[in-house]
Design a protein around this motif. Structure first.
Motif, PDB file in Angstrom:
ATOM      1  N   ARG A 118      -7.087   8.653   5.679  1.00 28.47           N
ATOM      2  CA  ARG A 118      -6.672   7.413   5.026  1.00 28.47           C
ATOM      3  C   ARG A 118      -7.013   7.428   3.537  1.00 28.47           C
ATOM      4  O   ARG A 118      -6.344   6.772   2.745  1.00 28.47           O
ATOM      5  CB  ARG A 118      -7.349   6.210   5.688  1.00 28.47           C
ATOM      6  N   ARG A 175       1.738   9.195  -6.114  1.00 31.45           N
ATOM      7  CA  ARG A 175       2.099  10.593  -5.847  1.00 31.45           C
ATOM      8  C   ARG A 175       3.227  11.077  -6.768  1.00 31.45           C
ATOM      9  O   ARG A 175       3.271  12.256  -7.150  1.00 31.45           O
ATOM     10  CB  ARG A 175       2.503  10.760  -4.381  1.00 31.45           C
ATOM     11  N   LEU A 228      -7.128   9.020  -4.553  1.00 26.78           N
ATOM     12  CA  LEU A 228      -7.674   8.616  -3.261  1.00 26.78           C
ATOM     13  C   LEU A 228      -7.726   7.101  -3.167  1.00 26.78           C
ATOM     14  O   LEU A 228      -7.746   6.394  -4.172  1.00 26.78           O
ATOM     15  CB  LEU A 228      -9.067   9.214  -3.044  1.00 26.78           C
ATOM     16  N   ALA A 229      -7.723   6.622  -1.938  1.00 20.13           N
ATOM     17  CA  ALA A 229      -7.965   5.212  -1.656  1.00 20.13           C
ATOM     18  C   ALA A 229      -9.396   5.065  -1.151  1.00 20.13           C
ATOM     19  O   ALA A 229      -9.991   6.014  -0.634  1.00 20.13           O
ATOM     20  CB  ALA A 229      -6.980   4.701  -0.608  1.00 20.13           C
ATOM     21  N   TYR A 275      -7.966   2.082  -5.344  1.00 14.23           N
ATOM     22  CA  TYR A 275      -7.613   3.482  -5.554  1.00 14.23           C
ATOM     23  C   TYR A 275      -8.376   4.063  -6.745  1.00 14.23           C
ATOM     24  O   TYR A 275      -8.704   3.357  -7.698  1.00 14.23           O
ATOM     25  CB  TYR A 275      -6.112   3.650  -5.844  1.00 14.23           C
ATOM     26  N   ASN A 331       0.831  -1.199   0.000  1.00 16.55           N
ATOM     27  CA  ASN A 331       0.000   0.000   0.000  1.00 16.55           C
ATOM     28  C   ASN A 331       0.870   1.255   0.000  1.00 16.55           C
ATOM     29  O   ASN A 331       0.640   2.187  -0.780  1.00 16.55           O
ATOM     30  CB  ASN A 331      -0.916  -0.020   1.225  1.00 16.55           C
ATOM     31  N   THR A 370     -10.090   2.136   4.388  1.00 16.93           N
ATOM     32  CA  THR A 370     -10.345   3.548   4.679  1.00 16.93           C
ATOM     33  C   THR A 370     -11.586   3.734   5.549  1.00 16.93           C
ATOM     34  O   THR A 370     -12.003   4.865   5.774  1.00 16.93           O
ATOM     35  CB  THR A 370     -10.524   4.340   3.373  1.00 16.93           C
ATOM     36  N   VAL A 372      -4.689  10.511  -1.031  1.00 25.82           N
ATOM     37  CA  VAL A 372      -3.379  10.056  -1.492  1.00 25.82           C
ATOM     38  C   VAL A 372      -2.613  11.199  -2.142  1.00 25.82           C
ATOM     39  O   VAL A 372      -1.435  11.420  -1.848  1.00 25.82           O
ATOM     40  CB  VAL A 372      -3.521   8.881  -2.488  1.00 25.82           C
ATOM     41  N   LYS A 373      -3.244  11.935  -3.038  1.00 22.97           N
ATOM     42  CA  LYS A 373      -2.591  13.053  -3.721  1.00 22.97           C
ATOM     43  C   LYS A 373      -3.617  14.137  -3.979  1.00 22.97           C
ATOM     44  O   LYS A 373      -4.737  13.843  -4.401  1.00 22.97           O
ATOM     45  CB  LYS A 373      -1.948  12.592  -5.029  1.00 22.97           C
ATOM     46  N   ARG A 412       1.047   4.000  -3.056  1.00 22.57           N
ATOM     47  CA  ARG A 412       0.738   5.400  -2.799  1.00 22.57           C
ATOM     48  C   ARG A 412       1.902   6.300  -3.238  1.00 22.57           C
ATOM     49  O   ARG A 412       1.681   7.376  -3.831  1.00 22.57           O
ATOM     50  CB  ARG A 412       0.439   5.610  -1.314  1.00 22.57           C
TER      51      ARG A 412
END
Length: 273
Positions: free
Chosen positions: A118, A18, A27-28, A50, A10, A33, A121-122, A14
């Motif tokens: 959680r 990024r 996003l996850a 994701y 994970n 999450t 992600v970016k 991620r």
């Protein structure tokens, strides 16, 4: 091959997301999450899921992005249109790639105790963080009304009976597993005041009493025992309807209860005088 822990995979995925300049937002989602009551819902067997968003004129191959992090033994698009990838450790990865214009779609997702930290992600400029806060602030997902679940369950019981009588036992088993046992599980959760996840069978063994789990297991039979499992399902449906003060559709339940009863032997002819 060296084992790779899901948490480590994970983190690497991620980081790759990024680092990809074509990805503006990411996003996850899924069980990793979701934190109802602050309790993690995932484990080493959970999927990694994701969404990444690019400009509409950018092209990004999800397999190529995933392959930067891990070998891929299988790449397939599932029936819902999602690219899925299987690693040598049998971890599953779902990776959607969409244009940024699709990002507001997330406001229509079911809300199940999401942890925005959680999920994120970016992000560029805080736009995704704002959308996720709006998403998390929406009403929590709830299942359909129990009466609707019961009616759908009864409808499925009728269909399964027809498939069995026709000789379509595999089709009957498919419907019985999905719609009959699934409907019973949802009603059982209602009757016992248990947690109500969108996937009704998720951790049913943990959430329900041992007695109820045993009743459901007795309904979840194999192809060769369908008649017996079906009859147990009819009985349990009637009991759950009563426990929840639902309209049990008594005339229909009576017909279902007698559907596989042995035919009554004909009376012997009377001897003439």
């Amino acid at each position: 091959m060296r084992s790779v822990r899901l948490d480590d995979l994970n983190l690497k995925l991620r980081a790759a997301i990024r680092a990809e300049p074509r990805v503006r937002f990411a996003l996850a989602y899924g069980s990793r999450t979701q934190l109802p009551g602050g309790v993690r819902q995932d484990d080493e067997f959970s999927d990694l899921e994701y969404y990444v968003y690019t400009e509409s004129d950018e092209r990004l191959d999800p397999l190529e992005l995933t392959g930067r992090v891990t070998p891929v033994l299988l790449a397939v698009t599932n029936p819902f249109g999602t690219p899925n990838f299987v690693t040598p450790q049998l971890h599953r990865i779902e990776l959607h790639v969409h244009g940024v214009d699709r990002m507001p779609d997330l406001l229509g997702w079911p809300v199940c105790a999401p942890d925005v930290g959680r999920m994120l992600v970016k992000d560029e400029g805080g736009l995704l963080a704002g959308l996720l806060e709006r998403f998390a602030g929406q009403p929590a997902w709830t299942p359909e009304a129990p009466q609707q679940t019961l009616d759908n369950l009864l409808n499925a019981l009728v269909a399964v009976r027809g498939f069995m009588r026709r000789g379509e036992r595999l089709r009957a088993h498919e419907w019985h597993s999905l719609w009959v046992v699934g409907g019973l599980t949802r009603l059982a959760r209602c009757a016992e005041g248990a947690a109500q996840p969108p996937a009704t069978a998720r951790w049913a063994e943990r959430d329900l009493s041992a007695e109820m789990a045993g009743r459901l297991n007795a309904c979840a039979v194999g192809v060769t025992e369908l008649e017996a499992g079906w009859q147990r399902a009819v009985t349990l449906a009637a009991e759950l309807a009563a426990a929840l003060s639902l309209d049990g559709r008594p005339e229909l339940l009576a017909e279902l209860s007698s559907a596989f009863s042995p035919a009554r032997a004909p009376s012997p002819p009377s001897s003439g005088g």
